[in-house]
Every structure is written in structure tokens, then in C-alpha cells.
Design a protein around this motif. Structure first.
Motif, mmCIF file in Angstrom:
data_model
loop_
_atom_site.group_PDB
_atom_site.id
_atom_site.type_symbol
_atom_site.label_atom_id
_atom_site.label_comp_id
_atom_site.label_asym_id
_atom_site.label_seq_id
_atom_site.Cartn_x
_atom_site.Cartn_y
_atom_site.Cartn_z
ATOM 1 N N ALA A 200 26.343 22.106 7.501
ATOM 2 C CA ALA A 200 25.660 21.204 8.424
ATOM 3 C C ALA A 200 24.388 20.681 7.763
ATOM 4 N N ILE A 201 23.998 19.473 8.158
ATOM 5 C CA ILE A 201 22.856 18.800 7.530
ATOM 6 C C ILE A 201 21.898 18.331 8.612
ATOM 7 N N GLU A 202 20.637 18.653 8.437
ATOM 8 C CA GLU A 202 19.594 18.225 9.350
ATOM 9 C C GLU A 202 18.668 17.271 8.606
ATOM 10 N N TYR A 203 18.402 16.109 9.188
ATOM 11 C CA TYR A 203 17.513 15.117 8.571
ATOM 12 C C TYR A 203 16.186 15.058 9.320
ATOM 13 N N LYS A 204 15.113 14.937 8.530
ATOM 14 C CA LYS A 204 13.771 14.728 9.082
ATOM 15 C C LYS A 204 13.144 13.530 8.376
ATOM 16 N N PHE A 205 12.361 12.752 9.124
ATOM 17 C CA PHE A 205 11.670 11.578 8.587
ATOM 18 C C PHE A 205 10.178 11.842 8.657
ATOM 19 N N ALA A 206 9.472 11.650 7.537
ATOM 20 C CA ALA A 206 8.049 11.950 7.506
ATOM 21 C C ALA A 206 7.271 10.806 6.876
ATOM 22 N N ASP A 207 6.325 10.263 7.647
ATOM 23 C CA ASP A 207 5.491 9.148 7.182
ATOM 24 C C ASP A 207 4.064 9.613 6.884
ATOM 25 N N SER A 208 3.849 10.931 6.889
ATOM 26 C CA SER A 208 2.533 11.492 6.584
ATOM 27 C C SER A 208 2.701 12.961 6.231
ATOM 28 N N SER A 209 1.670 13.555 5.643
ATOM 29 C CA SER A 209 1.737 14.976 5.302
ATOM 30 C C SER A 209 1.834 15.829 6.559
ATOM 31 N N ASP A 210 1.184 15.391 7.633
ATOM 32 C CA ASP A 210 1.275 16.139 8.895
ATOM 33 C C ASP A 210 2.701 16.132 9.433
ATOM 34 N N GLU A 211 3.391 14.996 9.276
ATOM 35 C CA GLU A 211 4.779 14.928 9.749
ATOM 36 C C GLU A 211 5.686 15.850 8.938
ATOM 37 N N VAL A 212 5.392 16.002 7.643
ATOM 38 C CA VAL A 212 6.169 16.946 6.832
ATOM 39 C C VAL A 212 5.980 18.353 7.379
ATOM 40 N N LYS A 213 4.737 18.721 7.673
ATOM 41 C CA LYS A 213 4.448 20.061 8.206
ATOM 42 C C LYS A 213 5.159 20.273 9.541
ATOM 43 N N THR A 214 5.133 19.253 10.379
ATOM 44 C CA THR A 214 5.822 19.339 11.674
ATOM 45 C C THR A 214 7.327 19.487 11.476
ATOM 46 N N ALA A 215 7.866 18.741 10.504
ATOM 47 C CA ALA A 215 9.303 18.802 10.223
ATOM 48 C C ALA A 215 9.708 20.190 9.760
ATOM 49 N N VAL A 216 8.920 20.770 8.872
ATOM 50 C CA VAL A 216 9.232 22.117 8.375
ATOM 51 C C VAL A 216 9.173 23.124 9.518
ATOM 52 N N GLY A 217 8.173 22.972 10.398
ATOM 53 C CA GLY A 217 8.092 23.855 11.553
ATOM 54 C C GLY A 217 9.316 23.735 12.446
ATOM 55 N N GLY A 218 9.804 22.496 12.605
ATOM 56 C CA GLY A 218 11.007 22.287 13.413
ATOM 57 C C GLY A 218 12.239 22.910 12.791
ATOM 58 N N LEU A 219 12.261 22.987 11.454
ATOM 59 C CA LEU A 219 13.411 23.595 10.773
ATOM 60 C C LEU A 219 13.525 25.072 11.082
ATOM 61 N N TYR A 220 12.378 25.751 11.226
ATOM 62 C CA TYR A 220 12.434 27.177 11.539
ATOM 63 C C TYR A 220 13.077 27.397 12.913
ATOM 64 N N GLU A 221 12.783 26.499 13.848
ATOM 65 C CA GLU A 221 13.417 26.587 15.168
ATOM 66 C C GLU A 221 14.922 26.335 15.051
ATOM 67 N N ASP A 222 15.289 25.346 14.211
ATOM 68 C CA ASP A 222 16.713 25.069 14.003
ATOM 69 C C ASP A 222 17.431 26.280 13.420
ATOM 70 N N MET A 223 16.773 26.969 12.490
ATOM 71 C CA MET A 223 17.386 28.153 11.870
ATOM 72 C C MET A 223 17.760 29.186 12.920
ATOM 73 N N ARG A 224 16.843 29.413 13.847
ATOM 74 C CA ARG A 224 17.119 30.392 14.894
ATOM 75 C C ARG A 224 18.275 29.908 15.788
ATOM 76 N N GLY A 225 18.273 28.607 16.074
ATOM 77 C CA GLY A 225 19.304 28.077 16.962
ATOM 78 C C GLY A 225 20.684 28.051 16.329
ATOM 79 N N TYR A 226 20.737 27.835 15.007
ATOM 80 C CA TYR A 226 22.021 27.699 14.335
ATOM 81 C C TYR A 226 22.550 29.031 13.805
ATOM 82 N N SER A 227 21.722 30.056 13.804
ATOM 83 C CA SER A 227 22.132 31.328 13.198
ATOM 84 C C SER A 227 23.304 31.953 13.958
ATOM 85 N N GLY A 228 24.161 32.604 13.207
ATOM 86 C CA GLY A 228 25.305 33.281 13.811
ATOM 87 C C GLY A 228 26.519 32.409 14.017
ATOM 88 N N SER A 229 26.417 31.122 13.697
ATOM 89 C CA SER A 229 27.566 30.233 13.869
ATOM 90 C C SER A 229 28.678 30.606 12.889
#
Length: 281
Positions: A200-229
Motif C-alpha cells: 500500500a502507498i500513502e501520499y503526502k503533499f508538503a509546501d513547507s517544512s512545517d507541512e513535512v513535519k505534519t505529514a510525518v506525524g500523520g504517518l505514525y497514525e497511519d502505521m497504527r491504523g494499518y498494522s496487523g493487516s
């Protein structure tokens, strides 16, 4: 000293997989090369040197294997055929339509690897799976070029992932969008999935360094949600940045520091685009 041909064969298969990653890096660097940009030009030269010595190492390993197995006729044919790549091992070509970089020398080496694998009873299906995953990763790394070729300057991740999906569906016909991962209290939907690769592939769009940080934070939530599949066992997180806000090494270090799931791999790519600015009211 006991010589295990299967171990050498496995090592050469791993080396060819690493070559895929090296070619993918060349492809990503090509998007930023210019006569004025010495940093990328120098990094490109180093990556070309890496490709050259990896191909040479694979050639030596396969030659040793054929010599050990007393496949003298095959060895002679193999070595004679490889001479056409002398002096140009660092060269890559571009696949029509896909835009992916590939190495003719690598294709040549892989043909002999498959033949030797069949002879020694190795699992060819596993090797094919590794190759297909490398192809997928190459396409994801090529996201900026895919966007560029379509004449798009994206304003959000939806435009980026649609362009990549429209290409992936021709390479992997079982590609799906927003497939469901059902957990106890919530249904999660990765952006893109390739069923045959369980990836599976998750895409994030970042137009600033803050958006990159937010995107990475969102990935950790995705990891928890997708785990065990059971259907999706490998994940790519592609962060499309409009400028050089962070490096791949920085995000990899972040993943390692936070003990991110090992079946997740972040890919940072840089391309044109910007979010639509809201007008002042």
C-alpha cells in the motif's frame, strides 16, 4: 573450505536488487541536474560510480559461480556477451512511456541469474517478486517526472496520487485506490494499493517544512491504523515536497529514532507545485 553455490547466488540476487535502488537514485537526481548545480552533479557522478562497481561485482560473482559449477561453455558465452558493456557500465536508458531508468547491463546479468537459479533449484517466484517491488519503488521515486510529463503543477496530494495511479494501473493491473483496512473502531483507506505485491502507498503533499513535519506525524497514525493487516504487509510513504525542506537521510533517521514499523519505507521526492494561496478577505 566448503563452497555453497546457493549462498553466492543469493548474494548476487541481493546485489541486483541493490542496483535497482541505485538506478532509482540516478533517476531522482536527473530531475535536478544542471550545469550550475554542482551538488547534484557531484552526487550523480558518485551514484554512477556506485552503479558501475555494483555491476562489476555481480559480474565477478556470477563468473565465479559458473566456474565452480564447471559450466565452461556458458561462462565463455557470458563473458563474451558482457564485453559490449565495457566502458559504459554507468549508462542508463529510459523506458518508453513509463519514463523509468534501466540498465541494459543489469538486464543481461539478471538473465543469467535466473538461469542459474533454475539450475540450482532456487525460488524464481521470489526473485520475480523482488524485481516487481523494485519496479514499483522506481515509479514512486519518479513521481516528480510523472507530474512534469503531464504538464501539471499540483496544488495538493490528490493531484499527485491520481497522476501516479493513472500510470501504475498500466504496469500493475491490480492497482486499486483507497482500499479498506478495517480495524475495530475505524476503517482506514490507504491512497493506493498493489494487490499482487501486498503493498500500500500513502501520499503526502508538503509546501513547507512545517507541512513535512505534519505529514510525518500523520504517518505514525497511519502505521497504527494499518498494522496487523493480512492483505497489506508493506507500505510506502511518499512525501512530495515542493522544495528541499528535508533530506531522505533525515526522515530515515527520524523513522529509526522513533522505532517506526520496519515494513514502512519513506520516500522523499521534490517537484514543482504549490498550494493555492487563500486571498485575504
Amino acid at each position: 573450505m566448503n563452497f555453497n553455490p546457493n549462498l553466492l547466488l543469493s548474494a548476487m540476487a541481493d546485489e541486483l536488487a541493490e542496483i535497482d535502488s541505485t538506478i532509482g537514485k540516478l533517476q531522482q537526481l536527473s530531475f535536478h541536474l544542471s550545469l550550475e548545480n554542482n551538488y547534484y552533479n557531484e552526487e550523480n557522478e558518485m551514484t554512477e560510480s556506485e552503479l558501475k562497481w555494483r555491476l562489476e561485482r555481480t559480474y565477478i560473482g556470477l563468473s565465479l559461480l559458473m566456474e565452480h559449477l564447471s559450466l565452461n561453455n556458458l561462462l565463455s558465452k557470458f563473458q563474451a556477451g558482457f564485453t559490449i558493456f565495457e566502458g559504459k557500465l554507468e549508462e542508463v536508458a529510459v523506458a518508453p512511456y513509463l519514463g523509468d531508468f534501466y540498465s541494459q547491463a543489469q538486464i543481461y546479468l539478471r538473465q543469467y541469474l535466473h538461469a542459474l537459479s533454475a539450475l540450482l533449484g532456487e525460488n524464481l517466484l521470489n526473485q520475480d517478486l523482488v524485481q516487481k517491488k523494485s519496479t514499483l519503488e522506481g515509479i514512486l521515486l519518479n513521481t516528480p517526472k510523472i507530474i512534469f510529463d503531464r504538464g501539471i503543477e499540483p496544488q495538493n496530494e490528490a493531484q499527485v496520487r491520481k497522476s501516479v495511479y493513472d500510470l501504475l494501473i498500466h504496469v500493475f493491473p491490480d492497482t486499486v485506490r483507497e482500499t479498506s483496512i478495517i480495524q475495530n473502531t475505524k476503517t482506514y483507506k490507504p491512497d493506493i494499493g498493489v494487490k499482487s505485491l501486498s503493498t500500500a502507498i500513502e501520499y503526502k503533499f508538503a509546501d513547507s517544512s512545517d507541512e513535512v513535519k505534519t505529514a510525518v506525524g500523520g504517518l505514525y497514525e497511519d502505521m497504527r491504523g494499518y498494522s496487523g493487516s493480512k492483505d497489506w504487509t508493506q507500505f510506502y510513504a511518499v512525501i512530495y515536497m515542493t522544495e528541499h525542506f528535508f533530506t531522505q537521510q533525515q526522515i530515515m533517521a527520524e523513522f529509526k529514532h522513533t522505532s517506526a514499523d520496519e515494513n514502512w519505507k519513506p520516500l522523499l521526492v521534490i517537484g514543482k507545485g504549490s498550494r493555492t494561496k487563500r486571498s485575504a478577505s
